[in-house]
Each structure stands twice: as structure tokens, then as C-alpha cells.
Design a protein around this motif. Structure first.
Motif: not given
Length: 333
Positions: A42-69
Motif C-alpha cells: 500500500t502506498t500513501t501520500r499525505v499532503r498538507l492543505a492549509p486552505e482546506a476546511e476538510h480532509d480529503e481522502v481517496t483510495l485508488d483515485g476514488v473519494p472515500v466516504a462513510g466509516e472508512a473516511r
């Protein structure tokens, strides 16, 4: 650092982790011991997003929702609290192992996230501290911080929250002279019907077999460590197989029962018995899912894979050896 990328591999427990005594701190009832694989990273990149109001999480290019997020965001909140930095983050994960199918995807996922997030938010953690941090995302992730064989200590059962948290970590276990392989039979790559967290909780709360299994697991760990010290693959396999079957017995006795083993699982288990009867040392273990991992000598891996491959139509078979621990790939400033 404003970004970091980390890679981690799944691990397969030979002495199982099943059941938490503290769900918030992710503290298990028993010690567990595993082998980190050299496949399915599994390869994971974490990038700071100071302007963002929420974290953004994707898995294999698809936004993650629900319990996983929710689990990823909760983990990032823990990292932010320790770092004293409020910035939101973008988390991009690429998985090469089927997710949620009992193939330890959460172990590699949260180990990679722990290493990448700690670096991005400026936490200076050694491997032991990283294993504690990864544990908060997924218990088995603590073991994927290390390569080869790793032991996750359940830690102290009494004391303050800080004491019990600090006492539960993973560390490497020497197994010099052992040349093992795990032949992984994927009989069903789909998500399991009952998530592990729910299945663990139900088993601990309702199964009359859980406490006896947890007690016997302590003896199994002693036997496993001695077998690894002697580089005795047969002894390693015998202990691993009985520990896994015992764990599944606790689930079957839960109310209502948790049944991960399918007809295809039992067919593969029968093929492992035939291999042993025919003189090939081969031993099965299963996690929270229907898929079977067969421990054998590396020299026998192709023969075992061929025997397993033909038993279940559509079954995919993979051969793994001991793999590396989680690590950074690069850092951005």
C-alpha cells in the motif's frame, strides 16, 4: 515537510489478534505475532492543505466516504493533536491488495498512513513509537511497521491510560534460518459481510469460547517463539494452524455466529491436509475472511500453489515471502 509518501506491506498473523479490551486506544486482549509479506504493498501520500476546511481522502483515485473516511480523519486528528498543527490534509492511497477481504489491507493501509502522516506533520518518532501510532488506526498495522516477523504486545491491563498505551507496541522477532513462504489462496476478493470490528466485539461479548481461546493463545505464543528460534517450520505451522482454527471456533460460537469460512475455504483446507499426507509440510491460517494462507517452505511454494490452485474454480493464488517494514519513499518541503 508539506508532503510525504510511504509504503507498507500487509502482515499475516500466525498468532492471531482477535478482540479489544479498549476500543478507543485499540488495546487487544492478547499478544499476537505475524509475518510481513513482500507482496500487496500500500502506498500513501499525505499532503498538507492549509486552505482546506476538510480532509480529503481517496483510495485508488476514488473519494472515500462513510466509516472508512471517518477512521482516516480520526487518525489524522490524533496526529494533528500530537503535532500541534491544525492544517487539514489530502490523503491519497493506492492499494494492491483487495480491501476489506481478510487480506490485512487495513494493516498496510494504516502503517503507510502513520509513517507518511508523522513525517508530514513533523513528528519525530522511532519505529516503536510509530507502531503505537499505527495501532490507533488499526491494531494489526502496528506489526506492519516492521519487516519479517513481528510481535505486538497487548501491554499492561492495569494502570493509567498513558501507561497502558505506552506498553502496547510491536517489535521485530528474529527467525534466523527459517525460509518460509505463504501461499495465499484468494477464494473471494469481495468485502466481508461482517466488518472485523463488529465481529470482534460480538465474539468477545457473547462467545463462550473466547476466554478459553485467549488463554490458550498465550501458550501458543510461547510455542511459536520457541519454534521460530529453532527455525522449525513444522512446529511454526502446527501452532499457527491450531491458533487460527481456535479463533474461528470462537466466532462460530458467538451469538449470532460470525461465519467467515465458506465452502471454498474448507475445500482449500482439505487440499492442505492432502499435501501433508503426501509428505509436503503445509499449514493453513485464515484471518477475518474466507481466504486461506498456507505456510510452507519456500522451496515447496510452487508445488503448494499448484495443488491449491486447482481446488476451487476462479481461485487466485499468490506466493509471498517475508517482506520489509513500512518506510518513507520521499519527502517534500
Amino acid at each position: 515537510m508539506t508532503s510525504a509518501t510511504a509504503v507498507a506491506h500487509p502482515n499475516i498473523a500466525l498468532i492471531k489478534y482477535w478482540g479489544k479490551r479498549d476500543e478507543h486506544l485499540v488495546l487487544p486482549w492478547t499478544d499476537s505475532l505475524s509475518m510481513t509479506l513482500d507482496i500487496f504493498p500500500t502506498t500513501t501520500r499525505v499532503r498538507l492543505a492549509p486552505e482546506a476546511e476538510h480532509d480529503e481522502v481517496t483510495l485508488d483515485g476514488v473519494p472515500v466516504a462513510g466509516e472508512a473516511r471517518r477512521r482516516v480523519v480520526a487518525f489524522l486528528e490524533l496526529v494533528r493533536e500530537r503535532a500541534g498543527l491544525p492544517q487539514r490534509a489530502v490523503v491519497e492511497t493506492e492499494n494492491t491488495v483487495p480491501t476489506g477481504a481478510g487480506l490485512a489491507s487495513s494493516a498496510s493501509g494504516f502503517a503507510a498512513l502513520a509513517v507518511a502522516a508523522a513525517s508530514t506533520y513533523g513528528l519525530d518518532l522511532d519505529a516503536t513509537a510509530l507502531s503505537r501510532l499505527a495501532r490507533r488506526g488499526s491494531g494489526s498495522a502496528s506489526r506492519s511497521i516492521f519487516g519479517g516477523f513481528a510481535l505486538w504486545h497487548a501491554g499492561r491491563h492495569t494502570g493509567t491510560a498513558t501507561d497502558t498505551d505506552l506498553s502496547s507496541y510491536a517489535e521485530p522477532v528474529p527467525a534466523g534460518g527459517l525460509d518460509p513462504a505463504l501461499v495465499i489462496a484468494v477464494v473471494d476478493a469481495g468485502p466481508k459481510a461482517v466488518p472485523s470490528r463488529e465481529a470482534m466485539r460480538r465474539t468477545v461479548e457473547t462467545s463462550p469460547l473466547y476466554r478459553p481461546w485467549a488463554a490458550s493463545s498465550k501458550d501458543d505464543l510461547v510455542g511459536m517463539r520457541e519454534a521460530l528460534r529453532r527455525a522449525d517450520l513444522d512446529a511454526v505451522g502446527e501452532v499457527a494452524e491450531r491458533n487460527a482454527l481456535g479463533m474461528h471456533a470462537t466466532m462460530l460460537a458467538a451469538r449470532p455466529a460470525v461465519r467467515y469460512l465458506s465452502a471454498a475455504t474448507l475445500t482449500v483446507l482439505d487440499s492442505v491436509l492432502r499435501l501433508r499426507r503426501d509428505g509436503t509440510p503445509a499449514y493453513a491460517t485464515m484471518d477475518a475472511g474466507p481466504n486461506v494462507k498456507v505456510l510452507c517452505r519456500r522451496a515447496d511454494a510452487e508445488r503448494v500453489a499448484e495443488a491449491v490452485r486447482g481446488t476451487v474454480p476462479g481461485c487466485s493464488v499468490h506466493i509471498a515471502g517475508p517482506g520489509p517494514g513500512a518506510r518513507l519513499l520521499n519527502e517534500g518541503g
